[in-house]
Write a protein that holds these residues in place. Structure first.
Motif, PDB file in Angstrom:
ATOM      1  N   VAL A  87       1.641   0.027  -7.039  1.00  0.00           N
ATOM      2  CA  VAL A  87       0.917   0.216  -6.936  1.00  0.00           C
ATOM      3  C   VAL A  87       1.136   2.160  -6.441  1.00  0.00           C
ATOM      4  O   VAL A  87       0.006   2.874  -5.502  1.00  0.00           O
ATOM      5  CB  VAL A  87       1.996   0.418  -5.046  1.00  0.00           C
ATOM      6  N   LEU A  88       1.432   2.803  -7.736  1.00  0.00           N
ATOM      7  CA  LEU A  88       0.987   3.667  -7.792  1.00  0.00           C
ATOM      8  C   LEU A  88      -0.302   4.098  -9.199  1.00  0.00           C
ATOM      9  O   LEU A  88      -0.537   5.335  -8.750  1.00  0.00           O
ATOM     10  CB  LEU A  88       2.284   4.274  -9.079  1.00  0.00           C
ATOM     11  N   ARG A 106     -12.294   0.772  15.043  1.00  0.00           N
ATOM     12  CA  ARG A 106     -10.752   0.375  14.180  1.00  0.00           C
ATOM     13  C   ARG A 106     -11.041   0.710  12.802  1.00  0.00           C
ATOM     14  O   ARG A 106     -12.194  -0.182  12.554  1.00  0.00           O
ATOM     15  CB  ARG A 106      -9.947  -0.222  15.278  1.00  0.00           C
ATOM     16  N   LEU A 107     -10.639   0.902  11.594  1.00  0.00           N
ATOM     17  CA  LEU A 107     -10.774   0.782  10.716  1.00  0.00           C
ATOM     18  C   LEU A 107      -8.728   0.757   9.894  1.00  0.00           C
ATOM     19  O   LEU A 107      -7.777   0.736  10.909  1.00  0.00           O
ATOM     20  CB  LEU A 107     -10.651   2.857   9.701  1.00  0.00           C
ATOM     21  N   VAL A 108      -9.394  -0.431   9.183  1.00  0.00           N
ATOM     22  CA  VAL A 108      -8.033  -0.746   8.247  1.00  0.00           C
ATOM     23  C   VAL A 108      -7.725   0.695   7.339  1.00  0.00           C
ATOM     24  O   VAL A 108      -7.914   0.821   6.644  1.00  0.00           O
ATOM     25  CB  VAL A 108      -8.160  -1.530   7.469  1.00  0.00           C
ATOM     26  N   LEU A 109      -6.073   0.628   7.496  1.00  0.00           N
ATOM     27  CA  LEU A 109      -6.001   2.462   6.927  1.00  0.00           C
ATOM     28  C   LEU A 109      -5.644   1.493   5.200  1.00  0.00           C
ATOM     29  O   LEU A 109      -6.066   0.366   4.563  1.00  0.00           O
ATOM     30  CB  LEU A 109      -4.486   2.617   7.629  1.00  0.00           C
ATOM     31  N   GLY A 110      -5.517   2.214   4.325  1.00  0.00           N
ATOM     32  CA  GLY A 110      -5.385   2.184   3.131  1.00  0.00           C
ATOM     33  C   GLY A 110      -5.538   1.899   1.836  1.00  0.00           C
ATOM     34  O   GLY A 110      -6.513   1.234   1.647  1.00  0.00           O
ATOM     35  N   HIS A 111      -5.469   2.888   0.808  1.00  0.00           N
ATOM     36  CA  HIS A 111      -6.064   3.214  -0.104  1.00  0.00           C
ATOM     37  C   HIS A 111      -5.545   2.395  -1.100  1.00  0.00           C
ATOM     38  O   HIS A 111      -6.456   2.884  -2.239  1.00  0.00           O
ATOM     39  CB  HIS A 111      -7.199   4.573  -0.137  1.00  0.00           C
ATOM     40  N   GLU A 112      -4.290   3.087  -1.427  1.00  0.00           N
ATOM     41  CA  GLU A 112      -3.474   3.068  -3.051  1.00  0.00           C
ATOM     42  C   GLU A 112      -2.989   1.678  -2.485  1.00  0.00           C
ATOM     43  O   GLU A 112      -2.026   1.108  -1.966  1.00  0.00           O
ATOM     44  CB  GLU A 112      -2.093   3.847  -2.430  1.00  0.00           C
ATOM     45  N   SER A 113      -3.119   0.565  -3.027  1.00  0.00           N
ATOM     46  CA  SER A 113      -3.755  -0.723  -3.055  1.00  0.00           C
ATOM     47  C   SER A 113      -3.108  -1.335  -4.163  1.00  0.00           C
ATOM     48  O   SER A 113      -2.963  -1.079  -5.439  1.00  0.00           O
ATOM     49  CB  SER A 113      -5.310  -1.520  -2.922  1.00  0.00           C
ATOM     50  N   VAL A 121       0.726  -1.001  -0.070  1.00  0.00           N
ATOM     51  CA  VAL A 121      -0.099  -0.218   0.009  1.00  0.00           C
ATOM     52  C   VAL A 121       0.668   1.349  -0.382  1.00  0.00           C
ATOM     53  O   VAL A 121       2.371   1.355   0.748  1.00  0.00           O
ATOM     54  CB  VAL A 121      -1.009  -0.157   1.558  1.00  0.00           C
ATOM     55  N   GLY A 122       0.600   2.461  -0.921  1.00  0.00           N
ATOM     56  CA  GLY A 122       0.909   3.417  -0.717  1.00  0.00           C
ATOM     57  C   GLY A 122       0.808   4.444   0.281  1.00  0.00           C
ATOM     58  O   GLY A 122      -0.667   4.083   0.866  1.00  0.00           O
ATOM     59  N   GLU A 167     -15.558   4.618   6.754  1.00  0.00           N
ATOM     60  CA  GLU A 167     -16.658   3.916   6.633  1.00  0.00           C
ATOM     61  C   GLU A 167     -15.873   2.773   6.315  1.00  0.00           C
ATOM     62  O   GLU A 167     -17.248   1.199   6.373  1.00  0.00           O
ATOM     63  CB  GLU A 167     -18.273   4.446   6.368  1.00  0.00           C
ATOM     64  N   LEU A 168     -15.454   1.916   5.455  1.00  0.00           N
ATOM     65  CA  LEU A 168     -15.547   0.307   4.749  1.00  0.00           C
ATOM     66  C   LEU A 168     -13.368   0.526   5.185  1.00  0.00           C
ATOM     67  O   LEU A 168     -12.740   1.471   4.860  1.00  0.00           O
ATOM     68  CB  LEU A 168     -15.055   0.617   3.489  1.00  0.00           C
ATOM     69  N   ASP A 169     -13.571  -0.831   5.124  1.00  0.00           N
ATOM     70  CA  ASP A 169     -12.118  -1.013   5.687  1.00  0.00           C
ATOM     71  C   ASP A 169     -11.003  -1.240   4.431  1.00  0.00           C
ATOM     72  O   ASP A 169     -11.100  -1.111   3.668  1.00  0.00           O
ATOM     73  CB  ASP A 169     -11.783  -2.497   6.105  1.00  0.00           C
ATOM     74  N   GLY A 170      -9.768  -0.510   4.965  1.00  0.00           N
ATOM     75  CA  GLY A 170      -9.034  -0.409   3.631  1.00  0.00           C
ATOM     76  C   GLY A 170      -8.203  -1.992   3.089  1.00  0.00           C
ATOM     77  O   GLY A 170      -8.755  -2.922   4.135  1.00  0.00           O
ATOM     78  N   TYR A 171      -6.595  -1.212   2.424  1.00  0.00           N
ATOM     79  CA  TYR A 171      -6.481  -2.185   1.609  1.00  0.00           C
ATOM     80  C   TYR A 171      -4.776  -3.003   2.431  1.00  0.00           C
ATOM     81  O   TYR A 171      -4.372  -3.802   2.322  1.00  0.00           O
ATOM     82  CB  TYR A 171      -6.185  -1.946  -0.045  1.00  0.00           C
ATOM     83  N   ALA A 172      -4.277  -2.085   2.859  1.00  0.00           N
ATOM     84  CA  ALA A 172      -3.199  -2.296   4.235  1.00  0.00           C
ATOM     85  C   ALA A 172      -3.801  -3.477   5.637  1.00  0.00           C
ATOM     86  O   ALA A 172      -3.334  -3.762   6.303  1.00  0.00           O
ATOM     87  CB  ALA A 172      -2.542  -1.492   5.395  1.00  0.00           C
TER      88      ALA A 172
END
Ligand code: BGC
Length: 348
Positions: free
Chosen positions: A148-149, A59-66, A36-37, A120-125
């Motif tokens: 990842v870019l 808690r939220l799973v971070l990460g949107h640049e997958s 993840v970026g 509100e949605l878990d991320g990709y990290a």
């Protein structure tokens, strides 16, 4: 399995935590997370200045640049095991508003959209994640090291599309583009500008290091120093603004060529007031038919444009944008800026 999670209401709550294995619902891919970026939005969320956990959770799973690799795919989908994929960030609002109903959730009108790793949605990290096959985009297998870019590229693909659509309201043949800010967004915007055959100029504050080198390597011209002076000298047909800095925004707006388009992509943190002669700016904009357009996020069309732009790009150059790759356990290093950073990536 391990994931990078936080409580978006508590600063510095980022931690690697054990979370349940994801279980794909019908129509979903199960994906092995590769990387993840980390961007400004992630840092804002980590400082508890932005971001929302899923309803009913802390808690939220971070990460949107997958970036990931498909482990299992529904047989009716276009994906198979081993495909390189990214997950789209935004999902339409449930209503849906007119824009979301037309697949243009990046332009959601009621603000009730959700975003993986942000809203509100878990991320990709996470070591593994699921994604609806309709919100996964396949990447050229050659991009395993730099794919990842893709998400930041989708954001600039949208920005360029906005510029073109705004420009094409009348006869349009832009020649010179100025990109303000040589971070990942600015550099990827410059890359797409060069791919379109424009005379691209990039402005940033640093005098040396990877940013000027990366700009020159794609055949664009690097400038540092005063935004007002540089923009006034260049009089660009297009500005892609990627700093969010008030004074730079003002210089961009005041100094375009006639029929100029300024596309704002920087999410300002606010706080620095700049005095602006609004009437003077208004006069110039009216007399020159100028446009200032804001642009955020990206829909599936922009992800496909981004996939094409990346597939055409020089892989070494893209790799040069990734300054550091840190393992998940050392995530904190990714949130601590170093002088020569462009894009920092967490390897999953
Ligand atoms: C992301 C966008 C998102 C925006 C606002 C940006 O960092 O790249 O996809 O829409 O933050 O949440």
């Amino acid at each position: 399995m391990r994931a990078l999670t936080l409580d978006p209401t508590t600063a510095n709550s980022l931690q690697v935590t054990e979370v349940p294995e994801p279980e794909p619902k019908p129509g979903e891919l199960l994906v092995e997370g590769l990387a993840v970026g980390v961007c400004g939005t992630d840092k804002e969320i980590a400082r508890a200045e932005y971001g929302w956990a899923p309803p009913g959770r802390d808690r939220l799973v971070l990460g949107h640049e997958s970036l990931g690799r498909v482990m299992t795919a529904p047989p009716e989908s276009d994906f198979t095991t081993g495909d390189l994929v990214v997950g789209v960030v935004r999902r339409p609002d449930p209503a849906p508003c007119g824009a979301c109903a037309h697949g243009e959730f990046d332009n959601c009108r009621n603000g009730d959209y959700t975003e993986r790793g942000i809203k509100e949605l878990d991320g990709y990290a996470a070591e593994r994640w699921c994604v609806e096959s309709d919100y996964a985009v396949a990447l050229d297998p050659r991009l395993a090291h730099v794919g990842v870019l893709m998400e930041p590229t989708s954001v600039v693909a949208k920005a360029w599309e906005q510029v073109r659509r705004v420009g094409e309201r009348a006869w349009y043949e832009p020649n010179r583009a100025l990109v303000t800010g040589a971070g990942p967004i600015g550099l990827l915007a410059a890359m797409i500008g060069v791919q379109q055959g424009l005379d691209v100029h990039v402005l940033d504050v640093v005098e040396e290091g990877p940013k000027p080198r990366l700009v020159r390597r794609i055949g664009a011209t690097y400038h540092h120093g005063d935004a007002e002076e540089v923009a006034a000298r260049l009089r660009p047909d297009v500005v892609i603004e990627a700093t969010g800095v008030g004074s730079v925004v003002v210089s961009a707006v005041r100094n375009t060529a006639s029929y100029g388009v300024v596309c704002l992509t920087g999410i300002s943190s606010g706080g620095h007031a700049v005095a602006v002669d609004v009437a003077g700016a208004n006069r110039v904009m009216v007399l020159e038919n100028d446009v200032v357009v804001g642009s955020v996020n990206a829909n599936l069309r922009h992800y496909r444009q981004a996939a094409d732009a990346l597939a055409k790009a020089d892989l070494d150059w893209l790799d040069g944008l990734i300054s550091r790759r840190v393992p998940l356990a050392a995530f904190a290093d990714a949130f601590t800026a170093e002088p020569d950073d462009v894009k920092v990536v967490i390897a999953l």
